[in-house]
Design an enzyme around this catalytic site. Sequence first.
Site, PDB file in Angstrom:
ATOM      1  N   HIS A  75       0.841  -1.197   0.000  1.00 40.01           N
ATOM      2  CA  HIS A  75       0.000   0.000   0.000  1.00 40.01           C
ATOM      3  C   HIS A  75       0.879   1.250   0.000  1.00 40.01           C
ATOM      4  O   HIS A  75       2.092   1.189   0.217  1.00 40.01           O
ATOM      5  CB  HIS A  75      -0.933  -0.008   1.204  1.00 40.01           C
ATOM      6  N   TRP A 127     -17.335   8.405 -37.750  1.00 38.20           N
ATOM      7  CA  TRP A 127     -17.170   8.798 -36.347  1.00 38.20           C
ATOM      8  C   TRP A 127     -17.765  10.175 -36.149  1.00 38.20           C
ATOM      9  O   TRP A 127     -17.488  11.098 -36.919  1.00 38.20           O
ATOM     10  CB  TRP A 127     -15.696   8.818 -35.959  1.00 38.20           C
ATOM     11  N   GLU A 134       1.366   3.772   1.998  1.00 43.33           N
ATOM     12  CA  GLU A 134       2.156   4.124   3.173  1.00 43.33           C
ATOM     13  C   GLU A 134       3.450   3.318   3.230  1.00 43.33           C
ATOM     14  O   GLU A 134       4.514   3.849   3.543  1.00 43.33           O
ATOM     15  CB  GLU A 134       1.333   3.872   4.449  1.00 43.33           C
ATOM     16  N   LEU A 180     -30.468   0.176 -23.999  1.00 43.80           N
ATOM     17  CA  LEU A 180     -29.887  -0.169 -22.700  1.00 43.80           C
ATOM     18  C   LEU A 180     -29.544   1.078 -21.903  1.00 43.80           C
ATOM     19  O   LEU A 180     -29.759   1.126 -20.684  1.00 43.80           O
ATOM     20  CB  LEU A 180     -28.647  -1.041 -22.884  1.00 43.80           C
TER      21      LEU A 180
END
Length: 385
Positions: free
Chosen positions: A55, A178, A57, A303
């Site tokens: 992590h 596009w 720390e 959806l």
Amino acid sequence: MTVTVEEDARWMRHALALAETSLYLTAPNPRVGCVIVRDDKILGQGATQEVGGPHAEVVALRDAQAKGNDIRGAVVYVTLEPCSHHGRTPPCVDALLAAKVGRVVIALCDPNPLVGGRGIARLREAGIAVTIGVCAEEALALNVGFVSRMTRGQPWVWMKAGVSLDGHTALLGGESQWITGPLARADGHHWRARSCVVLTGIGTVRADNPQLNVREVETPRQPIRALIDARFEVNEDIRLFDGGKVLLFVCRIDEEKAARLAERNVEVIVMPSTPAGVDLPSVLRWLAAHEVNEVHVEAGARLSGALLEAGCIDELLVYMAPLLLGKGRGMAEMPSVAKLDAAERFEFVEALPVGTDMRLRLRHPGHWAELAQAVGKIAQNHIAH
């Protein structure tokens, strides 16, 4: 030496920048940054690594040690409360206590029920001063999916769309490639990369046969792809089934077909049904139960509309192109509202030019407030002590 509020904020923003370097890396763990400071100088710094790795720390402590820096009595800035339990790695609180740091400044309390203020309590019991809530909103934004999973039992979901100025995602005939420019499309891949799951529907698969993987930015991992297909009608030869992990949510099962797809790394999950198809909130709960923090939706109007109507969308990621298409296909199919005050409202959080297009980000204010209140409640319980 007295440290001002402004100095705390400056160093916490540095820690947040460190955390952002692990944006594509840490899931399902949170993205955390840590910087250790004395007399306005960095002694050590780091960010959380991949699952099973150290992590933030511990990375920062090791960095300080490698540089020969004595950190006793130093100030530690960390973007999320240090863990106090044994998970895949030992507790970070133990490492900070052993290092005899002088003060710990925390942006966000950990919403994980296994932590939830226990890290703060242990630090204070050892006589270490703790400051909470510095740059809390920025820290929440960085780990919004982790906080959502821990507090709501569902991931944070954003819906991505490329639209014209008049709100269309395609021509009436279906042509959409596009509408937005190459820089906007590349930026969209950044959002794919930071997600745990990229979700689409059977309509999009039939129309476009997309890959939905990350190609435009470098990433150490690919997100899982997921498909909603209530009737389990998907063609087995689509590009989505390329060997990478795919989740396929259905309402009915064909055991032989599911077995064939399993050999190609496709997991078929039978979900509860509604008159409209797969029960979408159930899908989100299933994903959260399987450690999914963030979901990136790239789907068609049907959806997308169903997700919005079910209250499943937390954020909108809209790339608006400087085009007028006239009649075309809309972003989401939803029932009309009788009055404006009945409309579902989102709040703008960002408007940013991306190439020739504009990226708009909007949050659902109620969903965001729910998360902020949940972590704020933990903080208030410990600020008072």
